[in-house]
Design a protein around this motif. Sequence first.
Motif, PDB file in Angstrom:
ATOM      1  N   SER A  70       0.813  -1.216   0.000  1.00  0.00           N
ATOM      2  CA  SER A  70       0.000   0.000   0.000  1.00  0.00           C
ATOM      3  C   SER A  70       0.841   1.258   0.000  1.00  0.00           C
ATOM      4  O   SER A  70       0.377   2.315  -0.431  1.00  0.00           O
ATOM      5  CB  SER A  70      -0.930   0.002   1.217  1.00  0.00           C
ATOM      6  N   GLY A  71       2.048   1.185   0.515  1.00  0.00           N
ATOM      7  CA  GLY A  71       2.893   2.362   0.608  1.00  0.00           C
ATOM      8  C   GLY A  71       2.539   3.287   1.752  1.00  0.00           C
ATOM      9  O   GLY A  71       3.140   4.353   1.905  1.00  0.00           O
ATOM     10  N   GLU A  72       1.548   2.908   2.591  1.00  0.00           N
ATOM     11  CA  GLU A  72       1.134   3.757   3.704  1.00  0.00           C
ATOM     12  C   GLU A  72       1.997   3.556   4.947  1.00  0.00           C
ATOM     13  O   GLU A  72       2.042   4.415   5.817  1.00  0.00           O
ATOM     14  CB  GLU A  72      -0.329   3.477   4.054  1.00  0.00           C
ATOM     15  N   ALA A  73       2.641   2.410   5.033  1.00  0.00           N
ATOM     16  CA  ALA A  73       3.474   2.125   6.198  1.00  0.00           C
ATOM     17  C   ALA A  73       4.874   2.681   6.001  1.00  0.00           C
ATOM     18  O   ALA A  73       5.473   2.526   4.943  1.00  0.00           O
ATOM     19  CB  ALA A  73       3.539   0.613   6.438  1.00  0.00           C
ATOM     20  N   THR A  74       5.381   3.355   7.009  1.00  0.00           N
ATOM     21  CA  THR A  74       6.740   3.878   6.996  1.00  0.00           C
ATOM     22  C   THR A  74       7.486   3.356   8.220  1.00  0.00           C
ATOM     23  O   THR A  74       6.884   2.776   9.123  1.00  0.00           O
ATOM     24  CB  THR A  74       6.745   5.418   7.009  1.00  0.00           C
ATOM     25  N   VAL A  75       8.783   3.558   8.229  1.00  0.00           N
ATOM     26  CA  VAL A  75       9.578   3.097   9.356  1.00  0.00           C
ATOM     27  C   VAL A  75       9.157   3.811  10.636  1.00  0.00           C
ATOM     28  O   VAL A  75       9.084   3.197  11.714  1.00  0.00           O
ATOM     29  CB  VAL A  75      11.077   3.314   9.072  1.00  0.00           C
ATOM     30  N   LEU A  76       8.858   5.102  10.549  1.00  0.00           N
ATOM     31  CA  LEU A  76       8.412   5.839  11.735  1.00  0.00           C
ATOM     32  C   LEU A  76       7.093   5.293  12.273  1.00  0.00           C
ATOM     33  O   LEU A  76       6.897   5.177  13.490  1.00  0.00           O
ATOM     34  CB  LEU A  76       8.269   7.318  11.401  1.00  0.00           C
ATOM     35  N   LEU A  77       6.174   4.935  11.371  1.00  0.00           N
ATOM     36  CA  LEU A  77       4.894   4.378  11.808  1.00  0.00           C
ATOM     37  C   LEU A  77       5.090   3.015  12.456  1.00  0.00           C
ATOM     38  O   LEU A  77       4.475   2.708  13.486  1.00  0.00           O
ATOM     39  CB  LEU A  77       3.949   4.264  10.609  1.00  0.00           C
ATOM     40  N   LEU A  78       5.951   2.190  11.884  1.00  0.00           N
ATOM     41  CA  LEU A  78       6.231   0.889  12.468  1.00  0.00           C
ATOM     42  C   LEU A  78       6.889   1.025  13.841  1.00  0.00           C
ATOM     43  O   LEU A  78       6.579   0.275  14.773  1.00  0.00           O
ATOM     44  CB  LEU A  78       7.123   0.078  11.529  1.00  0.00           C
ATOM     45  N   ALA A  79       7.806   1.995  13.960  1.00  0.00           N
ATOM     46  CA  ALA A  79       8.446   2.237  15.249  1.00  0.00           C
ATOM     47  C   ALA A  79       7.424   2.725  16.281  1.00  0.00           C
ATOM     48  O   ALA A  79       7.495   2.344  17.459  1.00  0.00           O
ATOM     49  CB  ALA A  79       9.571   3.252  15.094  1.00  0.00           C
ATOM     50  N   TRP A  80       6.480   3.553  15.862  1.00  0.00           N
ATOM     51  CA  TRP A  80       5.434   4.029  16.761  1.00  0.00           C
ATOM     52  C   TRP A  80       4.553   2.868  17.234  1.00  0.00           C
ATOM     53  O   TRP A  80       4.216   2.774  18.417  1.00  0.00           O
ATOM     54  CB  TRP A  80       4.588   5.088  16.079  1.00  0.00           C
ATOM     55  N   ASN A  81       4.196   1.962  16.319  1.00  0.00           N
ATOM     56  CA  ASN A  81       3.406   0.794  16.710  1.00  0.00           C
ATOM     57  C   ASN A  81       4.161  -0.071  17.711  1.00  0.00           C
ATOM     58  O   ASN A  81       3.565  -0.584  18.667  1.00  0.00           O
ATOM     59  CB  ASN A  81       3.049  -0.027  15.468  1.00  0.00           C
ATOM     60  N   SER A  82       5.452  -0.241  17.494  1.00  0.00           N
ATOM     61  CA  SER A  82       6.249  -1.023  18.436  1.00  0.00           C
ATOM     62  C   SER A  82       6.306  -0.342  19.795  1.00  0.00           C
ATOM     63  O   SER A  82       6.235  -1.003  20.843  1.00  0.00           O
ATOM     64  CB  SER A  82       7.673  -1.217  17.892  1.00  0.00           C
ATOM     65  N   PHE A  83       6.442   0.994  19.795  1.00  0.00           N
ATOM     66  CA  PHE A  83       6.489   1.725  21.055  1.00  0.00           C
ATOM     67  C   PHE A  83       5.159   1.627  21.799  1.00  0.00           C
ATOM     68  O   PHE A  83       5.139   1.421  23.020  1.00  0.00           O
ATOM     69  CB  PHE A  83       6.831   3.191  20.798  1.00  0.00           C
ATOM     70  N   VAL A  84       4.054   1.771  21.086  1.00  0.00           N
ATOM     71  CA  VAL A  84       2.741   1.664  21.729  1.00  0.00           C
ATOM     72  C   VAL A  84       2.544   0.276  22.310  1.00  0.00           C
ATOM     73  O   VAL A  84       2.045   0.123  23.440  1.00  0.00           O
ATOM     74  CB  VAL A  84       1.625   1.994  20.712  1.00  0.00           C
ATOM     75  N   LEU A  85       2.943  -0.745  21.557  1.00  0.00           N
ATOM     76  CA  LEU A  85       2.822  -2.115  22.047  1.00  0.00           C
ATOM     77  C   LEU A  85       3.689  -2.331  23.288  1.00  0.00           C
ATOM     78  O   LEU A  85       3.229  -2.887  24.296  1.00  0.00           O
ATOM     79  CB  LEU A  85       3.204  -3.098  20.944  1.00  0.00           C
TER      80      LEU A  85
END
Length: 277
Positions: A70-85
């Motif tokens: 999709s191209g919507e996921a970025t490294v910053l977004l993935l890092a944010w998801n990991s931080f929230v988890l």
Amino acid sequence: MSVQRATLRQVFDHLILLIGSVLMCGPMVALLLTTTHPAGSLPRGGLTLLPGEAGLQNYSGLIDTALGASGEATVLLLAWNSFVLGAGFAALKVLLSLMAAYALTYFRVRCAPLIFAVLLLSIMLPLESRFLPTYGVVASLELTNTHSGMILPLLATGIGTFFFVQYLKTVPETLVEAARMDGAGPIRYFIDILVPMSMPMMGALFIVAFVTGWNQYLWPVLIASDETRYTLVRGLQFFGPSSLTGMMLACLSVLPPALLVILFQRQVVKGLFDGSH
């Protein structure tokens, strides 16, 4: 003679620690140094111990890289998801564990030994053995592809409660009696006295739980099909293990928990094994 023997033993102990450190940290250091080379000049063997000159350029370009179909996921977004988890799991784990231990220790809970035994039993069961029934519950609650769906099922372990119960049993009874004479009820005693006293252990458990949540892979894979909910660890699947981008993602996924443990290792040991003493 005894001085020489003690010196030789000390040298031997440090040598063992040095060898262990090299074996554990060597591959990660080699991986980090390899990512400082340009993409077209990666060594033939895959890893190198020589630093390159393109490290800043490689990592700055990685931040804005679009991942997935999709191209919507970025490294910053993935890092944010990991931080929230990681942070969400750690915070809730500490809070629920302390509250459960408080109830089991200071209140006359019916079947408290049985409840504590069930909590201990959850430690012995691997998380993977509960994936299928847990996924059914999460799907029925429509929590798939959500941060709540990734965090809440991971809380169903009793390791934190076990540590807090053992610690609260060491708190003197005179402290409870003094709080009662001062007019403090159960809630005030918990918030004003037990929580401040338990801060070292709470901090230690938070760090351990954060690392556990950050490194989760199988459960986020099962519960999240939306690429915008992928974690940094899962983002490694977008690239080959020997590609430059994959190596950089591996370094980024290891860096936060490693720094957290290195910076607060003494507090972790003190909190888990000594409490506030």
